[in-house]
Design a protein around this motif. Structure first.
Motif, short mmCIF file in Angstrom:
data_model
loop_
_atom_site.label_atom_id
_atom_site.label_comp_id
_atom_site.label_asym_id
_atom_site.label_seq_id
_atom_site.Cartn_x
_atom_site.Cartn_y
_atom_site.Cartn_z
N PRO A 119 -1.71 9.89 9.18
CA PRO A 119 -2.35 9.22 10.33
C PRO A 119 -2.88 7.83 10.05
O PRO A 119 -3.13 7.08 11.00
CB PRO A 119 -3.48 10.19 10.71
CG PRO A 119 -3.73 11.01 9.49
CD PRO A 119 -2.41 11.14 8.81
N SER A 120 -3.04 7.45 8.78
CA SER A 120 -3.55 6.11 8.49
C SER A 120 -2.61 5.01 8.97
O SER A 120 -3.01 3.85 9.12
CB SER A 120 -3.80 5.94 6.99
OG SER A 120 -2.58 5.89 6.28
N LEU A 121 -1.34 5.36 9.25
CA LEU A 121 -0.36 4.37 9.67
C LEU A 121 -0.41 4.09 11.17
O LEU A 121 0.28 3.20 11.66
CB LEU A 121 1.04 4.82 9.28
CG LEU A 121 1.35 4.70 7.78
CD1 LEU A 121 2.60 5.49 7.43
CD2 LEU A 121 1.50 3.25 7.38
N SER A 122 -1.22 4.83 11.89
CA SER A 122 -1.33 4.59 13.33
C SER A 122 -1.84 3.18 13.59
O SER A 122 -2.84 2.75 13.04
CB SER A 122 -2.29 5.61 13.95
OG SER A 122 -2.46 5.37 15.32
N GLY A 123 -1.09 2.45 14.43
CA GLY A 123 -1.50 1.09 14.76
C GLY A 123 -1.23 0.07 13.69
O GLY A 123 -1.76 -1.06 13.75
N ALA A 124 -0.40 0.39 12.71
CA ALA A 124 -0.07 -0.58 11.66
C ALA A 124 0.53 -1.84 12.28
O ALA A 124 1.39 -1.75 13.15
CB ALA A 124 0.90 0.03 10.66
N PRO A 125 0.07 -3.03 11.87
CA PRO A 125 0.53 -4.26 12.51
C PRO A 125 1.99 -4.58 12.26
O PRO A 125 2.56 -4.20 11.23
CB PRO A 125 -0.38 -5.33 11.90
CG PRO A 125 -0.88 -4.75 10.63
CD PRO A 125 -0.95 -3.28 10.84
N GLN A 182 0.84 -1.19 0.00
CA GLN A 182 0.00 0.00 0.00
C GLN A 182 0.87 1.25 0.00
O GLN A 182 1.88 1.32 0.70
CB GLN A 182 -0.91 0.03 1.23
CG GLN A 182 -1.76 1.30 1.31
CD GLN A 182 -2.75 1.29 2.44
OE1 GLN A 182 -3.31 0.24 2.77
NE2 GLN A 182 -2.96 2.44 3.07
N ARG A 183 0.48 2.24 -0.79
CA ARG A 183 1.17 3.52 -0.82
C ARG A 183 0.68 4.41 0.32
O ARG A 183 -0.52 4.46 0.60
CB ARG A 183 0.94 4.24 -2.14
CG ARG A 183 1.88 3.86 -3.27
CD ARG A 183 1.91 2.40 -3.57
NE ARG A 183 2.53 2.14 -4.88
CZ ARG A 183 2.77 0.93 -5.33
NH1 ARG A 183 2.48 -0.14 -4.60
NH2 ARG A 183 3.32 0.77 -6.52
N VAL A 184 1.62 5.08 0.94
CA VAL A 184 1.29 6.06 1.98
C VAL A 184 2.27 7.22 1.84
O VAL A 184 3.26 7.13 1.13
CB VAL A 184 1.39 5.46 3.41
CG1 VAL A 184 0.34 4.39 3.63
CG2 VAL A 184 2.78 4.90 3.65
N MET A 185 1.97 8.31 2.54
CA MET A 185 2.88 9.46 2.50
C MET A 185 3.56 9.64 3.86
O MET A 185 2.91 9.61 4.90
CB MET A 185 2.14 10.72 2.07
CG MET A 185 1.72 10.68 0.61
SD MET A 185 1.15 12.26 -0.06
CE MET A 185 -0.45 12.40 0.73
#
Length: 229
Positions: free
Chosen positions: A176-182, A6-9
């Motif tokens: 912020p979508s990466l918060s809690g990434a497993p 997945q792409r993220v910034m």
């Protein structure tokens, strides 16, 4: 990984940007593609606001011809967002750039201009008020010589250890979508490389390891011509 990650910034070395004509306290949720190689991966929302961070390496006050990123008076595209133009450069008492003042064109939401004008660079970014702090570990080759077996002059492989084989960045800013990434999950930080969540991660301070870099045209130009950022 290109097909699956997945792409993220994420911004590793943040430079503050204030968009002067953007409304105070306004926050937009912009649609961002999770993986352009996989339509089924869908999209996510990324917050955008008046104050953002960009990579420090994406700005030069007096750029050479080969540098197409942000500079004073130049317009660039923010990924999934708007065109912005740098109108003021703020420096500290040592003369180092600490903040940029920019304007944005509201008509360019999504990254295209209705009047057809073009820009030469697209930058990743994160909203300052929504960014998540993280530690990022940049791994590189352990040795700086392809064949470290030279022992002619009393040298051993230890003499060829790359001092930059591990760089630790404690002040990275992530969307912020990466918060809690497993643990162990893999992402492509846009324009930066592939990263996985390290076992040292905690909810209050995520840790990511770079596993593979991406091609960087400007980095190759800098190295070839000895240009300092």
């Amino acid at each position: 990984m290109n097909l699956k990650a997945q792409r993220v910034m994420a911004v590793l070395r943040p430079l503050k940007v204030v968009i002067e004509n953007y409304p105070e306290n306004q926050v937009e949720q912009l649609d961002s593609i999770n993986n352009p190689e996989d339509a089924a991966a869908g999209t996510r929302k990324v917050p955008f606001s008046k104050v953002i961070y960009i990579e420090r390496d994406d700005f030069m006050e007096n750029p050479p011809k080969q540098f197409f990123r942000l500079s004073a008076g130049r317009e660039v595209r923010l990924r999934y967002a708007y065109f912005i133009k740098c109108v003021e450069v703020i420096k500290d008492e040592k003369g180092e750039v600490v903040e940029l003042r920019c304007t944005y064109d509201p008509a360019t939401r999504g990254g295209d201009s209705p009047d057809g004008r073009k820009v030469k660079a697209t930058l990743h970014w994160v909203s300052a008020s929504h960014a998540m702090d993280a530690q990022v570990r940049l791994y590189d080759t352990l040795l700086n010589r392809a064949d470290p077996s030279e022992e002619k002059q009393g040298l051993t492989f230890k003499d060829f250890i790359n001092p930059d084989s591990l760089q630790i960045i404690d002040a990275a800013k992530l969307e912020p979508s990466l918060s809690g990434a497993p643990l162990g999950s893999m992402y492509q930080f846009e324009r930066l490389g592939y990263f996985c969540v390290d076992q040292d991660s905690m909810p209050e301070k995520m840790v990511f390891n770079r596993t593979v870099t991406l091609r960087d045209t400007w980095a190759r130009v800098k190295k070839a011509e000895g240009i300092k950022q």
